[in-house]
Design a protein around this motif. Structure first.
Motif, PDB file in Angstrom:
ATOM      1  N   ILE A 162      18.005  -7.175   0.905  1.00  0.00           N
ATOM      2  CA  ILE A 162      17.248  -5.929   0.903  1.00  0.00           C
ATOM      3  C   ILE A 162      15.816  -6.314   1.255  1.00  0.00           C
ATOM      4  O   ILE A 162      15.225  -7.176   0.603  1.00  0.00           O
ATOM      5  CB  ILE A 162      17.289  -5.234  -0.473  1.00  0.00           C
ATOM      6  N   LEU A 163      15.288  -5.688   2.292  1.00  0.00           N
ATOM      7  CA  LEU A 163      13.908  -5.947   2.708  1.00  0.00           C
ATOM      8  C   LEU A 163      13.050  -4.733   2.363  1.00  0.00           C
ATOM      9  O   LEU A 163      13.131  -3.707   3.036  1.00  0.00           O
ATOM     10  CB  LEU A 163      13.845  -6.202   4.213  1.00  0.00           C
ATOM     11  N   PRO A 164      12.237  -4.804   1.285  1.00  0.00           N
ATOM     12  CA  PRO A 164      11.271  -3.738   1.062  1.00  0.00           C
ATOM     13  C   PRO A 164      10.175  -3.889   2.117  1.00  0.00           C
ATOM     14  O   PRO A 164       9.700  -5.003   2.341  1.00  0.00           O
ATOM     15  CB  PRO A 164      10.725  -4.025  -0.343  1.00  0.00           C
ATOM     16  N   VAL A 165       9.811  -2.806   2.773  1.00  0.00           N
ATOM     17  CA  VAL A 165       8.887  -2.905   3.907  1.00  0.00           C
ATOM     18  C   VAL A 165       7.744  -1.909   3.766  1.00  0.00           C
ATOM     19  O   VAL A 165       7.953  -0.746   3.437  1.00  0.00           O
ATOM     20  CB  VAL A 165       9.624  -2.645   5.244  1.00  0.00           C
ATOM     21  N   GLY A 166       6.542  -2.411   4.050  1.00  0.00           N
ATOM     22  CA  GLY A 166       5.368  -1.554   4.058  1.00  0.00           C
ATOM     23  C   GLY A 166       4.143  -2.366   4.449  1.00  0.00           C
ATOM     24  O   GLY A 166       4.252  -3.541   4.811  1.00  0.00           O
ATOM     25  N   LEU A 193       0.853  -1.175   0.000  1.00  0.00           N
ATOM     26  CA  LEU A 193       0.000   0.000   0.000  1.00  0.00           C
ATOM     27  C   LEU A 193       0.898   1.238   0.000  1.00  0.00           C
ATOM     28  O   LEU A 193       2.037   1.183   0.492  1.00  0.00           O
ATOM     29  CB  LEU A 193      -0.895   0.000   1.232  1.00  0.00           C
ATOM     30  N   PRO A 194       0.425   2.361  -0.522  1.00  0.00           N
ATOM     31  CA  PRO A 194       1.281   3.560  -0.557  1.00  0.00           C
ATOM     32  C   PRO A 194       1.492   4.212   0.806  1.00  0.00           C
ATOM     33  O   PRO A 194       2.404   5.024   0.971  1.00  0.00           O
ATOM     34  CB  PRO A 194       0.531   4.498  -1.508  1.00  0.00           C
ATOM     35  N   ASP A 195       0.664   3.864   1.801  1.00  0.00           N
ATOM     36  CA  ASP A 195       0.794   4.479   3.128  1.00  0.00           C
ATOM     37  C   ASP A 195       2.141   4.132   3.750  1.00  0.00           C
ATOM     38  O   ASP A 195       2.565   2.975   3.748  1.00  0.00           O
ATOM     39  CB  ASP A 195      -0.320   3.980   4.059  1.00  0.00           C
ATOM     40  N   PRO A 231       7.470   1.662   0.895  1.00  0.00           N
ATOM     41  CA  PRO A 231       7.813   2.900   1.596  1.00  0.00           C
ATOM     42  C   PRO A 231       9.239   2.917   2.159  1.00  0.00           C
ATOM     43  O   PRO A 231       9.870   3.965   2.223  1.00  0.00           O
ATOM     44  CB  PRO A 231       6.783   2.974   2.716  1.00  0.00           C
ATOM     45  N   TYR A 232       9.724   1.739   2.581  1.00  0.00           N
ATOM     46  CA  TYR A 232      11.070   1.650   3.147  1.00  0.00           C
ATOM     47  C   TYR A 232      11.816   0.479   2.511  1.00  0.00           C
ATOM     48  O   TYR A 232      11.216  -0.521   2.139  1.00  0.00           O
ATOM     49  CB  TYR A 232      11.039   1.364   4.652  1.00  0.00           C
TER      50      TYR A 232
END
Length: 187
Positions: free
Chosen positions: A160-164, A17-19, A98-99
């Protein structure tokens, strides 16, 4: 929440999600990860959190260039599996999450590799407990990202962990039965 419940619930997430989750939640998860055991208590991990849009885009660009090289030389069973699963060199989650949490290991520390990955395991469960999703993405060649971030030579990028917040409807991959992975007193 109990560890077994978290482990059963946790799944790979590549769509977000973009949040933007609160930075405090990211730090809370890393706080749990740094409690992992390590060889000789060296604590050889380093967590680099990326939330800058340009930098996430640049990391994606570098990783996709290395992925294209990897895909161009991959054949046989591995290529068939990648195609069957729908994997491609494009990694949009690297710029859409987001991160990004980049996990590095200090290669001069004893048992640095095992210790760093134990911390990653703790981090995955902590993120799950906070309602955050991720995927452990390891670029085929981490050198360009290490150079971009001016990584000291004694550190090596592990994942690399994309997190959201998860927006991935794909179910968790089925796990093997306990009897398939456990034996006593020998293999």
């Amino acid at each position: 929440m109990r560890v077994l419940e978290l482990a059963k619930r946790r799944k790979t997430v590549r769509k977000f999600l973009p949040d933007r989750p609160p930075k405090e939640d990211i730090l809370k998860a890393i706080k749990a990860a740094k409690e992992a055991p390590s060889g000789m208590n060296a604590q050889p991990w380093r967590f680099v959190v990326i939330n800058d849009e340009w930098l996430k885009g640049k990391i994606r660009e570098l990783c996709e260039a290395e992925e294209k090289k990897f895909y161009s030389r991959t054949k046989g069973d591995l290529m068939a599996w990648l195609n069957a699963k729908g994997f491609k060199p494009e990694k949009p989650f690297l710029s859409e999450a987001p991160y990004l949490i980049l996990v590095f290991g200090h290669t001069k520390a004893p048992y640095w590799l095992q210790s760093t990955w134990i911390a990653v395991g703790y981090l995955l469960l902590a993120l799950e407990e906070l309602g955050l999703g991720t995927v452990t993405y390891t670029p085929p060649n981490p050198k360009p990202v290490e150079e971009l971030l001016k990584t000291p030579p004694e550190y090596k990028l592990q994942t690399i962990l994309p997190v959201g917040y998860p927006a991935d409807p794909k179910p968790k991959y089925e796990r093997k039965r306990l009897e398939e992975v456990v034996s006593f007193n020998g293999f």
